[in-house]
Design an enzyme around this catalytic site. Structure first.
Site, short mmCIF file in Angstrom:
data_model
loop_
_atom_site.label_atom_id
_atom_site.label_comp_id
_atom_site.label_asym_id
_atom_site.label_seq_id
_atom_site.Cartn_x
_atom_site.Cartn_y
_atom_site.Cartn_z
N ASN A 1 -14.23 -26.10 14.55
CA ASN A 1 -13.89 -27.48 14.21
C ASN A 1 -12.46 -27.69 14.71
OD1 ASN A 1 -13.24 -29.91 13.07
ND2 ASN A 1 -13.21 -29.17 10.94
N LYS B 1 -10.73 -30.34 14.85
CA LYS B 1 -10.00 -31.41 14.13
C LYS B 1 -9.29 -32.32 15.15
CE LYS B 1 -9.57 -28.32 10.27
NZ LYS B 1 -8.98 -28.06 8.99
N HIS C 1 -16.72 -33.05 5.27
CA HIS C 1 -15.60 -32.09 5.34
C HIS C 1 -14.59 -32.46 4.24
CE1 HIS C 1 -12.05 -29.97 6.76
NE2 HIS C 1 -12.88 -29.20 7.44
N GLU D 1 -11.53 -32.71 4.27
CA GLU D 1 -10.50 -33.69 4.68
C GLU D 1 -11.07 -35.10 4.63
OE1 GLU D 1 -9.50 -31.58 8.27
OE2 GLU D 1 -8.70 -29.99 7.01
N GLU E 1 -16.85 -24.33 1.99
CA GLU E 1 -15.45 -24.29 2.35
C GLU E 1 -14.59 -24.56 1.12
OE1 GLU E 1 -15.02 -25.02 6.86
OE2 GLU E 1 -14.81 -26.93 5.86
N GLY F 1 -6.99 -24.02 6.06
CA GLY F 1 -5.70 -24.21 6.71
C GLY F 1 -4.53 -23.64 5.94
N SER G 1 -9.81 -20.47 6.64
CA SER G 1 -8.93 -19.44 7.20
C SER G 1 -9.70 -18.22 7.71
CB SER G 1 -7.86 -19.05 6.18
OG SER G 1 -7.06 -20.17 5.86
N GLY H 1 -8.46 -23.73 12.58
CA GLY H 1 -7.32 -23.34 13.42
C GLY H 1 -7.63 -22.22 14.40
C1 PEP Z 1 -12.09 -26.28 8.51
O1 PEP Z 1 -11.35 -27.22 8.64
O2 PEP Z 1 -13.32 -26.46 8.50
C2 PEP Z 1 -11.50 -24.95 8.36
C3 PEP Z 1 -12.24 -24.01 7.85
O3 PEP Z 1 -10.19 -24.80 8.75
P1 PEP Z 1 -9.36 -23.42 8.86
O4 PEP Z 1 -10.26 -22.39 9.52
O5 PEP Z 1 -8.17 -23.73 9.71
O6 PEP Z 1 -9.01 -23.00 7.46
#
Ligand code: PEP
Length: 256
Positions: A9, A11, A95, A97, A167, A173, A213, A235
């Site tokens: 992803n 973003k 998601h 966010e 998640e 993040g 993460s 990320g």
């Molecule tokens: C995400 O945004 O779906 C995600 C898991 O981000 P990160 O891997 O950066 O924690």
């Protein structure tokens, strides 16, 4: 056996040249490690370029979000038929966010899930608790609500096509990752819920990704868990080498 699914992803990151290079490199990895499904969800403005780079390869592509409507006066939004028209297979919905920064409700997300099926897209439905909810021991209640509402009104056939991404919001993040045991507990809970909502066969069919993460050095242990069928990676999916290692480690975690 459920085919593991590792999906990036991106973003609101990268630029056109970066997106094309990252897609091309990730497509090579997807071709090399075909035991797992590999996907990327770039920003909408780079979908066409990424889909061109992915054409004829094993890499699948998805949108990061979509509106419920087929089209119309929704400035700044993207519709399911537009994603489909470009060639997307998947779309991320719900998601954290979108839920917590943009205020999307369970009801709105449920409408999007139905719209995704209407327009021939497979939803990656994100569910997960915030830190204060985990601390208040509300993880199961929150995840139950996200899954129940997210699957509301779906036929068994549609339900089998949904990919769930667990998640935990506190892990996204932040560099904090759920331990493999913490993640496995919630994944098993989600699978048990699917068995109640549908039946045991359907529950065994649905793929449940972990997200939060995910990095090259924690992927193998996470995917070694029996109910963790892949990862949604933020990320760490932005660096081709690192994401390639995550994909390889994910396959190893599953003994592939
Ligand atoms: C995400 O945004 O779906 C995600 C898991 O981000 P990160 O891997 O950066 O924690």
């Amino acid at each position: 056996m459920r085919k593991p699914f590792l999906c990036g992803n991106w973003k609101m990151n990268t630029n056109r040249a970066g997106a094309v290079a990252l897609a091309a490199a990730t497509a090579k990895t997807a071709g090399r490690i075909q035991a797992v499904e590999v996907g990327v969800c770039p920003p909408a403005c780079y979908l066409e370029a990424v889909l061109a780079a992915a054409k004829g390869t094993a890499l699948v592509v998805g949108g990061q979000n979509m509106h419920t409507d087929v089209g119309g006066a929704f400035t700044g939004e993207i519709a399911g038929p537009m994603l489909k028209d470009l060639g997307c297979t998947y779309v991320i919905l719900g998601h954290s966010e979108r839920r917590h920064v943009f205020g999307e409700t369970d009801e709105f997300i449920s409408k999007k899930v139905h719209a995704a099926f209407q327009f021939g897209l497979r939803p990656i439905l994100c569910v997960g608790e915030k830190l204060e909810e985990r601390q208040a021991r509300e993880t199961e209640a929150v995840v139950r609500r996200h899954v129940t509402r997210g699957f509301a009104g779906l036929s068994k056939e549609q339900a089998g096509q949904v990919v769930i991404a667990y998640e935990p919001v506190w892990a996204i993040g932040t560099g904090l990752t759920a331990t493999p045991q913490q993640a496995q507990e919630v994944h098993a809970f989600i699978r048990a819920m699917l068995a109640l909502l549908y039946d045991a066969a359907l529950a065994q069919q649905v793929r449940i990704q972990y997200g939060g993460s995910v990095k090259p050095d924690n992927t193998r242990d996470l995917l070694a868990q029996p109910d963790i069928d892949g990862a949604l990676v933020g990320g760490a999916s932005l660096k081709a080498d690192g994401f390639a290692t995550i994909i390889a480690e994910g396959a190893k975690g599953k003994g592939l």
